[in-house]
Design an enzyme around this catalytic site. Structure first.
Site, PDB file in Angstrom:
ATOM      1  N   VAL A   1       0.841  -1.190   0.000  1.00  0.00           N
ATOM      2  CA  VAL A   1       0.000   0.000   0.000  1.00  0.00           C
ATOM      3  C   VAL A   1       0.879   1.244   0.000  1.00  0.00           C
ATOM      4  O   VAL A   1       1.848   1.344   0.753  1.00  0.00           O
ATOM      5  CB  VAL A   1      -0.937   0.004   1.230  1.00  0.00           C
ATOM      6  CG1 VAL A   1      -1.697   1.320   1.308  1.00  0.00           C
ATOM      7  CG2 VAL A   1      -1.908  -1.163   1.146  1.00  0.00           C
TER       8      VAL A   1
ATOM      9  N   CYS B   1      -3.551  -9.817   4.421  1.00  0.00           N
ATOM     10  CA  CYS B   1      -3.275  -8.548   5.100  1.00  0.00           C
ATOM     11  C   CYS B   1      -3.890  -8.551   6.504  1.00  0.00           C
ATOM     12  O   CYS B   1      -5.088  -8.787   6.664  1.00  0.00           O
ATOM     13  CB  CYS B   1      -3.837  -7.378   4.300  1.00  0.00           C
ATOM     14  SG  CYS B   1      -3.522  -5.773   5.079  1.00  0.00           S
TER      15      CYS B   1
ATOM     16  N   LYS C   1      -2.672 -14.323  -2.234  1.00  0.00           N
ATOM     17  CA  LYS C   1      -1.565 -14.208  -1.292  1.00  0.00           C
ATOM     18  C   LYS C   1      -2.120 -14.416   0.114  1.00  0.00           C
ATOM     19  O   LYS C   1      -3.092 -13.754   0.515  1.00  0.00           O
ATOM     20  CB  LYS C   1      -0.904 -12.840  -1.424  1.00  0.00           C
ATOM     21  CG  LYS C   1       0.315 -12.616  -0.543  1.00  0.00           C
ATOM     22  CD  LYS C   1       1.002 -11.309  -0.947  1.00  0.00           C
ATOM     23  CE  LYS C   1       2.236 -11.060  -0.096  1.00  0.00           C
ATOM     24  NZ  LYS C   1       1.906 -10.601   1.273  1.00  0.00           N
TER      25      LYS C   1
ATOM     26  N   HIS D   1       3.116 -15.577   2.643  1.00  0.00           N
ATOM     27  CA  HIS D   1       3.923 -14.787   3.572  1.00  0.00           C
ATOM     28  C   HIS D   1       4.132 -15.647   4.811  1.00  0.00           C
ATOM     29  O   HIS D   1       3.163 -16.040   5.465  1.00  0.00           O
ATOM     30  CB  HIS D   1       3.204 -13.487   3.937  1.00  0.00           C
ATOM     31  CG  HIS D   1       3.985 -12.597   4.851  1.00  0.00           C
ATOM     32  ND1 HIS D   1       4.329 -11.313   4.506  1.00  0.00           N
ATOM     33  CD2 HIS D   1       4.508 -12.801   6.082  1.00  0.00           C
ATOM     34  CE1 HIS D   1       5.023 -10.776   5.493  1.00  0.00           C
ATOM     35  NE2 HIS D   1       5.138 -11.662   6.460  1.00  0.00           N
TER      36      HIS D   1
ATOM     37  N   ASN E   1       7.312 -15.225   0.424  1.00  0.00           N
ATOM     38  CA  ASN E   1       7.343 -13.816   0.817  1.00  0.00           C
ATOM     39  C   ASN E   1       7.628 -13.722   2.324  1.00  0.00           C
ATOM     40  O   ASN E   1       7.271 -14.620   3.079  1.00  0.00           O
ATOM     41  CB  ASN E   1       5.996 -13.166   0.473  1.00  0.00           C
ATOM     42  CG  ASN E   1       5.894 -11.718   0.922  1.00  0.00           C
ATOM     43  OD1 ASN E   1       4.948 -11.342   1.598  1.00  0.00           O
ATOM     44  ND2 ASN E   1       6.862 -10.904   0.559  1.00  0.00           N
ATOM     45  N   GLY E   2       8.277 -12.638   2.726  1.00  0.00           N
ATOM     46  CA  GLY E   2       8.512 -12.416   4.153  1.00  0.00           C
ATOM     47  C   GLY E   2       9.964 -12.468   4.564  1.00  0.00           C
ATOM     48  O   GLY E   2      10.268 -12.396   5.752  1.00  0.00           O
ATOM     49  N   GLY E   3      10.878 -12.573   3.598  1.00  0.00           N
ATOM     50  CA  GLY E   3      12.285 -12.731   3.937  1.00  0.00           C
ATOM     51  C   GLY E   3      13.064 -11.449   4.082  1.00  0.00           C
ATOM     52  O   GLY E   3      14.255 -11.474   4.409  1.00  0.00           O
TER      53      GLY E   3
ATOM     54  N   ALA F   1       9.077  -7.418  -0.427  1.00  0.00           N
ATOM     55  CA  ALA F   1       8.321  -6.251  -0.009  1.00  0.00           C
ATOM     56  C   ALA F   1       9.247  -5.194   0.595  1.00  0.00           C
ATOM     57  O   ALA F   1       9.725  -4.307  -0.095  1.00  0.00           O
ATOM     58  CB  ALA F   1       7.234  -6.655   0.989  1.00  0.00           C
ATOM     59  N   ARG F   2       9.557  -5.290   1.887  1.00  0.00           N
ATOM     60  CA  ARG F   2      10.239  -4.183   2.575  1.00  0.00           C
ATOM     61  C   ARG F   2      11.607  -3.843   1.986  1.00  0.00           C
ATOM     62  O   ARG F   2      11.976  -2.673   1.898  1.00  0.00           O
ATOM     63  CB  ARG F   2      10.364  -4.490   4.066  1.00  0.00           C
ATOM     64  CG  ARG F   2       9.055  -4.245   4.834  1.00  0.00           C
ATOM     65  CD  ARG F   2       9.191  -4.591   6.296  1.00  0.00           C
ATOM     66  NE  ARG F   2       9.601  -5.969   6.462  1.00  0.00           N
ATOM     67  CZ  ARG F   2      10.621  -6.372   7.218  1.00  0.00           C
ATOM     68  NH1 ARG F   2      11.353  -5.484   7.856  1.00  0.00           N
ATOM     69  NH2 ARG F   2      10.917  -7.648   7.327  1.00  0.00           N
TER      70      ARG F   2
END
Length: 405
Positions: A21, A117, A156, A184, A215-217, A243-244
């Site tokens: 987002v 989410c 997801k 995730h 995802n999430g690493g 993502a981050r």
């Protein structure tokens, strides 16, 4: 390997920009593609809001916009990403989900449903992670989309407390006919400070036959291109979604290594200018890239900026092509169209730019396609009696917003 197979997006062995987002708007998506991402997901957009939108072809920007009655664009895309962008929606209703898919499917490569989410807004609306405990609703939404959409459908999720339950959920999702599943590796109530559960992702990857996207690493494992490969090996996943780390530096996708933040900011601003990205969104994305350097003069200048003008003057590099785009925009004309010819004997290039029905070209052959296009833009601007913005141009103000770099 081609990303698309015919009209179907291939999710195997891919590097993917995660849906985020405020981050996953057009400039960040294009930047991620430039740096090596194979597929880019847009930010989650809620079905109710999308159904209030009208599709508009923006000839000035060269984009397709989905806009509210107020004229505010909710989703913007362009030809550059059309075969590689996935539209992610937040939904809890199969009928609305199908309506949204049919609205956007001709302009995107895939449709994704957010089922992971954990934010309160999503949960209260019965969306996101609220769906994890509603298998019948999951089946209904995904089956409807797979049946009615012309583009591949994915979803997801987050993991459930028990690995067996996560596997069971993944198999249910696979049975709906989706093309891939992103997992995730954290529980609904876990946050980035909690370690990612690679063992859960691996168990799911071994239990389904469709591509599994891990995802999430970020931060925990992924801090470089080598970290991406390590995360993929640890999870046994087909593809990796970031993502981050991509939020902080989209050049994480580069095999050669990440670029310095200031260089990434300059590249980001070019897309933000070319595609008229909203000021507040651009400022937010730049703040994420500079999150560890906000105490520097550049960071402080960004923090105290109050307009697009303040941001652009610190980060943008104006070129003749950019000046030409801006001139066309002011005149209400379509974006310039370039056709470039390569001279094979010495691999030099010459470009022709089409503006308002007229063609302009330099008589010189240049060493790169980029230089050839800039030369054509210079010829066009000077023919029109418009400044090309270069420092040696006497018409170019020393206070130009574009000459900081």
């Amino acid at each position: 390997m081609s990303v698309a197979m015919g009209n179907r997006l291939n999710y195997s062995n891919k590097l993917i920009l995660a849906p985020m987002v405020r981050i996953g708007t057009l400039p960040t998506r294009l930047l991620a593609l430039d740096y090596g991402a194979d597929i880019v997901y847009g930010e989650e957009l809620i079905d109710f809001k999308m159904l209030q939108c009208k599709r508009v072809e923006n000839k000035i920007l060269g984009t397709v916009d989905f806009v509210l009655s107020s004229g505010q664009p909710v989703f913007r895309t362009c030809a550059r990403e059309r075969d590689r962008v996935v539209f992610q929606m937040g939904t809890a209703d199969p009928q609305r989900a199908v309506q949204v898919a049919k609205l956007v499917q001709n302009d995107v490569a895939g449709i994704d449903v957010n089922m992971g989410c954990p934010k309160e807004f999503s949960i209260k609306g019965g969306m996101g992670a609220a769906l994890l405990t509603k298998p019948d609703k999951i089946r209904e939404i995904l089956c409807s989309l797979v049946k009615e959409s012309s583009k591949p459908v994915t979803c997801k999720i987050r993991i459930l407390p028990k690995v067996e339950d996560t596997i069971q959920l993944a198999k249910l999702i696979e049975s709906t006919g989706v093309s891939a599943l992103a997992v995730h590796g954290r529980l609904r109530d876990e946050r980035p400070r909690h370690k990612v559960h690679c063992d859960y992702i691996k168990a799911v990857a071994e239990s389904v036959s469709i591509p599994l996207i891990a995802n999430g690493g970020s931060d925990d494992i992924i801090d470089s291109y080598e970290g991406i490969k390590k995360f993929k090996e640890m999870t046994g996943a087909s593809s990796v979604m970031i993502a981050r780390e991509a939020q902080w530096n989209p050049s994480i996708f580069r095999r050669e290594g990440k670029l310095e933040e200031h260089e990434v900011c300059k590249a980001y601003v070019k897309y933000a200018v070319d595609y008229d990205n909203p000021y507040q969104n651009s400022k937010y994305c730049l703040q994420q890239i500079l999150h560890e350097k906000m105490e520097t003069p550049q960071g402080q200048a960004l923090m105290h900026s109050e307009s697009a003008r303040d941001i652009w003057k610190d980060y943008s590099e104006k070129t003749p092509k950019s000046h030409l785009i801006e001139w066309c925009r002011r005149k209400g004309l379509p974006v310039p169209h370039y056709q470039t010819e390569e001279r094979l004997k010495d691999r030099h290039f010459k470009s022709v730019v089409l503006v308002d029905g007229e063609k302009y070209s330099s008589s010189f052959w240049e060493k790169s396609k980029r230089f050839a296009e800039q030369s054509a833009a210079v010829v066009c601007l000077r023919s029109l009696g418009v400044s090309d913005g270069r420092k040696e141009d006497p018409h170019c103000s020393q206070k130009s917003l574009w000459q900081i770099f």
